[in-house]
Design an enzyme around this catalytic site. Structure first.
Site, PDB file in Angstrom:
ATOM      1  N   ASP A 178       3.863  -7.564  -2.702  1.00 27.13           N
ATOM      2  CA  ASP A 178       3.302  -6.957  -1.496  1.00 27.13           C
ATOM      3  C   ASP A 178       2.469  -5.726  -1.874  1.00 27.13           C
ATOM      4  O   ASP A 178       3.014  -4.725  -2.340  1.00 27.13           O
ATOM      5  CB  ASP A 178       4.449  -6.557  -0.556  1.00 27.13           C
ATOM      6  CG  ASP A 178       3.962  -6.330   0.861  1.00 27.13           C
ATOM      7  OD1 ASP A 178       2.748  -6.183   1.053  1.00 27.13           O
ATOM      8  OD2 ASP A 178       4.809  -6.291   1.772  1.00 27.13           O
ATOM      9  N   ASP A 179       1.173  -5.829  -1.700  1.00 31.74           N
ATOM     10  CA  ASP A 179       0.241  -4.710  -1.960  1.00 31.74           C
ATOM     11  C   ASP A 179       0.039  -4.429  -3.449  1.00 31.74           C
ATOM     12  O   ASP A 179      -0.402  -3.334  -3.814  1.00 31.74           O
ATOM     13  CB  ASP A 179       0.683  -3.416  -1.259  1.00 31.74           C
ATOM     14  CG  ASP A 179       0.691  -3.520   0.255  1.00 31.74           C
ATOM     15  OD1 ASP A 179       0.392  -4.600   0.784  1.00 31.74           O
ATOM     16  OD2 ASP A 179       1.006  -2.509   0.923  1.00 31.74           O
ATOM     17  N   CYS A 228      -0.661  -7.990   5.388  1.00 31.44           N
ATOM     18  CA  CYS A 228       0.548  -8.774   5.099  1.00 31.44           C
ATOM     19  C   CYS A 228       0.718 -10.072   5.885  1.00 31.44           C
ATOM     20  O   CYS A 228       0.851 -11.143   5.299  1.00 31.44           O
ATOM     21  CB  CYS A 228       1.778  -7.900   5.334  1.00 31.44           C
ATOM     22  SG  CYS A 228       1.842  -6.460   4.260  1.00 31.44           S
ATOM     23  N   ARG A 244       0.179 -14.059   4.562  1.00 33.70           N
ATOM     24  CA  ARG A 244       1.314 -14.977   4.414  1.00 33.70           C
ATOM     25  C   ARG A 244       1.172 -16.217   5.297  1.00 33.70           C
ATOM     26  O   ARG A 244       1.584 -17.327   4.925  1.00 33.70           O
ATOM     27  CB  ARG A 244       2.615 -14.250   4.783  1.00 33.70           C
ATOM     28  CG  ARG A 244       3.063 -13.298   3.709  1.00 33.70           C
ATOM     29  CD  ARG A 244       3.759 -12.073   4.296  1.00 33.70           C
ATOM     30  NE  ARG A 244       3.478 -10.930   3.436  1.00 33.70           N
ATOM     31  CZ  ARG A 244       4.210 -10.618   2.375  1.00 33.70           C
ATOM     32  NH1 ARG A 244       5.289 -11.299   2.090  1.00 33.70           N
ATOM     33  NH2 ARG A 244       3.860  -9.610   1.608  1.00 33.70           N
ATOM     34  N   LYS A 252      10.552 -10.914   1.699  1.00 37.22           N
ATOM     35  CA  LYS A 252       9.969 -10.500   2.987  1.00 37.22           C
ATOM     36  C   LYS A 252       9.286 -11.670   3.698  1.00 37.22           C
ATOM     37  O   LYS A 252       8.449 -12.348   3.111  1.00 37.22           O
ATOM     38  CB  LYS A 252       8.962  -9.388   2.719  1.00 37.22           C
ATOM     39  CG  LYS A 252       8.038  -9.074   3.871  1.00 37.22           C
ATOM     40  CD  LYS A 252       7.116  -7.936   3.504  1.00 37.22           C
ATOM     41  CE  LYS A 252       5.861  -7.965   4.359  1.00 37.22           C
ATOM     42  NZ  LYS A 252       5.001  -6.803   4.122  1.00 37.22           N
ATOM     43  N   HIS A 265       7.832 -11.757   7.428  1.00 40.27           N
ATOM     44  CA  HIS A 265       6.691 -11.145   8.132  1.00 40.27           C
ATOM     45  C   HIS A 265       5.804 -12.121   8.898  1.00 40.27           C
ATOM     46  O   HIS A 265       4.586 -11.939   9.008  1.00 40.27           O
ATOM     47  CB  HIS A 265       5.836 -10.305   7.170  1.00 40.27           C
ATOM     48  CG  HIS A 265       5.304  -9.082   7.855  1.00 40.27           C
ATOM     49  ND1 HIS A 265       4.605  -8.080   7.206  1.00 40.27           N
ATOM     50  CD2 HIS A 265       5.372  -8.700   9.163  1.00 40.27           C
ATOM     51  CE1 HIS A 265       4.276  -7.152   8.062  1.00 40.27           C
ATOM     52  NE2 HIS A 265       4.733  -7.499   9.266  1.00 40.27           N
ATOM     53  N   SER A 325       7.816  -5.610   7.070  1.00 40.28           N
ATOM     54  CA  SER A 325       7.607  -4.670   5.969  1.00 40.28           C
ATOM     55  C   SER A 325       8.734  -3.643   5.878  1.00 40.28           C
ATOM     56  O   SER A 325       9.344  -3.269   6.890  1.00 40.28           O
ATOM     57  CB  SER A 325       6.273  -3.945   6.133  1.00 40.28           C
ATOM     58  OG  SER A 325       5.215  -4.854   6.009  1.00 40.28           O
ATOM     59  N   HIS A 356       5.166  -2.478  -1.879  1.00 42.35           N
ATOM     60  CA  HIS A 356       4.774  -1.874  -0.594  1.00 42.35           C
ATOM     61  C   HIS A 356       5.574  -0.585  -0.414  1.00 42.35           C
ATOM     62  O   HIS A 356       6.763  -0.543  -0.726  1.00 42.35           O
ATOM     63  CB  HIS A 356       5.114  -2.874   0.524  1.00 42.35           C
ATOM     64  CG  HIS A 356       4.564  -2.548   1.868  1.00 42.35           C
ATOM     65  ND1 HIS A 356       4.969  -1.449   2.592  1.00 42.35           N
ATOM     66  CD2 HIS A 356       3.646  -3.189   2.639  1.00 42.35           C
ATOM     67  CE1 HIS A 356       4.327  -1.439   3.749  1.00 42.35           C
ATOM     68  NE2 HIS A 356       3.513  -2.476   3.798  1.00 42.35           N
ATOM     69  N   ASP A 397      -0.123 -10.399  -1.955  1.00 37.90           N
ATOM     70  CA  ASP A 397      -0.559 -10.713  -0.586  1.00 37.90           C
ATOM     71  C   ASP A 397      -1.845 -10.010  -0.177  1.00 37.90           C
ATOM     72  O   ASP A 397      -2.513 -10.426   0.759  1.00 37.90           O
ATOM     73  CB  ASP A 397       0.553 -10.415   0.426  1.00 37.90           C
ATOM     74  CG  ASP A 397       0.774  -8.922   0.632  1.00 37.90           C
ATOM     75  OD1 ASP A 397       0.511  -8.122  -0.284  1.00 37.90           O
ATOM     76  OD2 ASP A 397       1.232  -8.538   1.735  1.00 37.90           O
ATOM     77  N   ASN A 398      -2.179  -8.916  -0.861  1.00 38.59           N
ATOM     78  CA  ASN A 398      -3.435  -8.183  -0.587  1.00 38.59           C
ATOM     79  C   ASN A 398      -3.569  -7.084  -1.638  1.00 38.59           C
ATOM     80  O   ASN A 398      -2.654  -6.830  -2.412  1.00 38.59           O
ATOM     81  CB  ASN A 398      -3.470  -7.590   0.839  1.00 38.59           C
ATOM     82  CG  ASN A 398      -2.260  -6.771   1.215  1.00 38.59           C
ATOM     83  OD1 ASN A 398      -1.456  -7.193   2.036  1.00 38.59           O
ATOM     84  ND2 ASN A 398      -2.098  -5.607   0.610  1.00 38.59           N
ATOM     85  N   LYS A 446      -6.590  -2.572   0.304  1.00 40.34           N
ATOM     86  CA  LYS A 446      -5.914  -3.202   1.450  1.00 40.34           C
ATOM     87  C   LYS A 446      -6.565  -2.783   2.778  1.00 40.34           C
ATOM     88  O   LYS A 446      -6.963  -1.638   2.948  1.00 40.34           O
ATOM     89  CB  LYS A 446      -4.449  -2.751   1.441  1.00 40.34           C
ATOM     90  CG  LYS A 446      -3.633  -3.193   2.650  1.00 40.34           C
ATOM     91  CD  LYS A 446      -2.194  -2.704   2.534  1.00 40.34           C
ATOM     92  CE  LYS A 446      -1.391  -3.115   3.757  1.00 40.34           C
ATOM     93  NZ  LYS A 446       0.037  -2.770   3.643  1.00 40.34           N
TER      94      LYS A 446
HETATM   95 MG    MG Z   1       0.811  -6.464   1.893  1.00 46.01          MG
END
Ligand code: MG
Length: 496
Positions: free
Chosen positions: A44-45, A84, A88, A137, A139, A162, A240, A292-293, A313
Site C-alpha cells: 500500500d503506497d 487505494c 484494488r 487490507k 478496502h 486503510s 501506508h 496499489d499506487n 499518489k
Molecule cells: Mg494505497
C-alpha cells in the site's frame, strides 16, 4: 517435474501466442493435473523506486530482488487509479475502476462497496476448484455484504480499509473534533477474522504487528492448501501511514522507519517463498508482487520514492500510476527478464483465468491476457493503450506506446511544498493542468510538452480518448459512459 507441468510446457511450446490467448486450449492444457497456485502480494503506497531492483539504496530487499531475478520485472506497469480502493477494485475485477463505479478511496462512512454482481479473481478461480484466502487490507466496502467472504474468498484476516482510518493521534491520544473532524468520527479500527471483528487496532504497537500477522496466516494457508489449487492474496497495510515495524526490523535500515517497514515486507515475501518451497510447490506457483499506487510524498521521511517519475499518489502523473511489479513462475516465466511493455492491474484477472483454464467474467472487462509477456515474448505488445482515470471517472490522460496525452484537469501537486516528517503530513497544492503531450521514452519525467511538434500523435490519442469517453464516461466533460456499471450499495445504512 510433475506430469501436468511437463504437459503444460510441452503444449505451450507447440502453440502460437494467438492460440494461447484463446480460452479453450488453456482448459485442455491443464486437464491432466491441477492448475497452478497463485500468490498475489500487494503493498500500500509503495513507490516505483522503493525496491533495490528498482533503485532503492538505503536498505536491502533481497527477497524481492531474488523474485525479480527468477522472473519478470515490469517497468511500465500501471494501476487503474493512484488511490487505494479504485486500484484494488480494478485488480480483483479486471475492469477500469470507473467501469464498476469505484473511484478514489472508501471511508468508514461510505455506503458503497464492490458490487457483489461483479466477478472477482477468487470467484473466477473457484470454478476450477481453487481455495482463496486474503490476509491484509480489503478496502472494497466494510459492510458485511461487501466483505471478502461474500466476494469469493474462503478465509479472511485483515483490516476492512486503510490503517489511518482510526481515531488516534500519533501520540496515542484520541482525536477531538477540533483537531480532526474526520478522525474523531471514525469507529474503532477493526481487525476482522471472517466477517467479525476480533480485535481493535488501537496503538502503534498494534500497527507494528500487522505485517507479521498477515505473513503468519499466509504461511498457514499455504501449508493447509498445499494439495489443492489456491489463490493467496496478501494486501499489506504497510507502508501506508501510520507506518510501523515490528521489533524484528525497527532500527535496521539506513532510511529510518520507512526503510524498516519495507525490509519487513521483504522478509514477509521471503517467508511466503520459503513456505512455497518447503511444500514442494515452487514449480507450480505463480507469485506476483505489486503496489496499489505510488508514494504519498507529503509524508516526507514516512513516504516512499516514485523513482524519478513525476508526482505521486493521488495524481495521474507517472509517479502516482506506475508501480513496481514482479512475477515469478519457474519453468514458465524465463529468469531475470525485464518487460518494458505496458501492462496494468486489470490484466491480472484475464491472465490468471487463462492460466487456470477458467471462464472470463460474463460482464465486460478491460483487462488483456498478458501471458505472452510472462513467457518472455519480446515482440508481443498485448496492451498498447492505457487510460488514466482519476476521481470518480475523470479521464486525465491517455497513453499509447511511448506517447502520453494529458488533458486539462485539476491536479494535486507535491511540487514546491515542504513535506511533513515522522507521520505528519505536509501541505500539498492544487494546480490546473493544461493539454500536453509527453514522449515517455525520451522524457519519463513528463517535463517537455511536445504537442506542437507531433499534431498527428495528438490527433490519434484524442480519438482514443473520445472512444473511451463514450464507453466509460468522463467527469471532466460531463459525459456518462454507455457501459459503466453501478457499485454495490447499502439498502439501509447500518447504524453507527
Ligand atoms: Mg494505497
Amino acid at each position: 517435474m510433475k506430469s501436468d507441468q511437463l504437459s503444460w510446457l510441452g503444449l505451450c511450446g507447440l502453440l502460437s501466442v494467438t492460440t494461447l490467448q484463446a480460452k479453450e486450449p488453456a482448459t485442455k492444457m491443464l486437464s491432466e493435473g491441477h492448475p497452478p497456485n497463485v500468490v498475489l502480494i500487494l503493498t500500500d503506497d509503495l513507490g516505483y523506486g522503493d525496491l533495490n531492483c528498482y533503485g532503492a539504496t538505503r536498505y536491502l530487499t533481497p527477497n524481492l530482488d531474488k523474485l525479480a531475478a527468477g522472473g519478470v520485472r515490469f517497468t511500465n506497469f500501471y494501476v487503474s487509479q493512484a488511490v487505494c480502493s479504485a486500484s484494488r477494485a480494478a485488480l480483483l475485477t479486471g475492469c477500469y475502476s470507473t467501469r464498476i463505479g469505484i473511484g478514489g478511496a472508501l471511508f468508514p462512512s461510505s455506503t458503497i462497496g464492490l458490487n457483489p454482481q461483479e466477478e472477482t479473481i477468487p470467484e473466477i478461480l473457484k470454478k476450477k476448484g481453487y481455495k482463496s484466502g486474503i490476509f491484509g487490507k480489503w478496502h472494497l466496502g466494510y459492510q458485511r455484504k461487501f466483505l471478502p467472504l461474500q466476494q469469493g474468498f474462503d478465509e479472511y484476516l485483515g483490516l476492512p480499509y486503510s490503517n489511518d482510518m482510526w481515531k488516534y493521534n500519533l501520540d496515542g491520544s484520541v482525536a477531538t473534533p477540533e483537531q480532526n473532524k474526520n478522525k474523531a468520527s471514525y469507529p474503532p479500527l477493526p481487525l476482522i477474522e471472517g466477517n467479525d471483528m476480533i480485535k481493535e487496532i488501537k496503538t502503534m504497537d498494534d500497527q507494528a504487528t500487522l505485517t507479521t500477522r498477515y505473513t503468519q496466516r499466509a504461511v498457514l494457508f499455504i501449508d493447509k492448501h498445499k494439495n489443492e489449487p489456491f489463490f493467496l492474496y496478501v494486501p499489506h497495510s504497510m507502508p501506508h501511514v501510520p507506518i510501523a515495524a515490528s521489533s524484528k526490523f525497527k532500527g535496521k535500515s539506513d532510511q529510518g522507519l520507512y526503510g524498516d517497514v519495507v525490509m519487513e515486507i521483504d522478509w514477509s515475501v521471503g517467508q511466503i517463498m520459503d513456505a512455497i518451497e518447503k511444500n514442494g510447490l515452487a514449480k507450480n506457483t505463480l507469485v506476483i508482487f505489486a503496489s496499489d499506487n505510488g508514494p504519498w510524498i507529503n509524508y516526507g521521511n514516512h513516504a516512499g520514492s516514485a523513482g524519478g517519475f513525476r508526482e505521486g499518489k493521488g495524481t495521474s502523473w507517472e509517479g502516482g500510476q506506475r508501480v513496481p511489479c514482479i512475477m515469478k513462475w519457474p519453468g514458465h516465466i524465463p529468469d531475470g527478464i525485464v518487460c518494458n511493455k505496458i501492462a496494468a492491474m486489470m490484466d491480472i484477472l484475464p491472465t490468471l483465468a487463462h492460466i487456470a483454464g477458467a471462464p472470463l467474467p460474463k460482464l465486460k472487462i478491460d483487462g488483456i491476457n498478458i501471458i505472452s509477456l510472462l513467457k518472455g515474448d519480446l515482440n508481443a505488445n498485448p496492451r498498447e493503450v492505457f487510460l488514466y482515470y482519476y476521481n470518480s471517472n475523470c479521464l486525465e490522460a491517455v497513453r499509447k506506446n511511448q506517447w502520453k496525452l494529458v488533458f486539462p484537469h485539476r491536479s494535486q501537486t507535491y511540487e514546491g511544498y515542504l513535506p511533513g516528517n515522522d507521520g505528519i503530513a505536509g501541505k500539498t497544492g492544487n494546480i490546473q493542468v493544461e493539454t500536453a503531450l509527453f514522449d515517455l521514452r525520451r522524457d519519463p519525467g513528463e517535463r517537455y510538452d511536445v504537442k506542437e511538434l507531433y499534431p498527428e500523435v495528438v490527433a490519434e490519442l484524442s480519438k482514443i480518448a473520445d472512444e473511451a469517453r463514450a464507453d466509460l464516461g468522463d467527469g471532466i466533460r460531463n459525459i456518462k459512459g454507455a457501459n459503466v456499471r453501478e457499485p454495490g450499495r447499502m439498502e439501509v445504512p447500518e447504524p453507527k
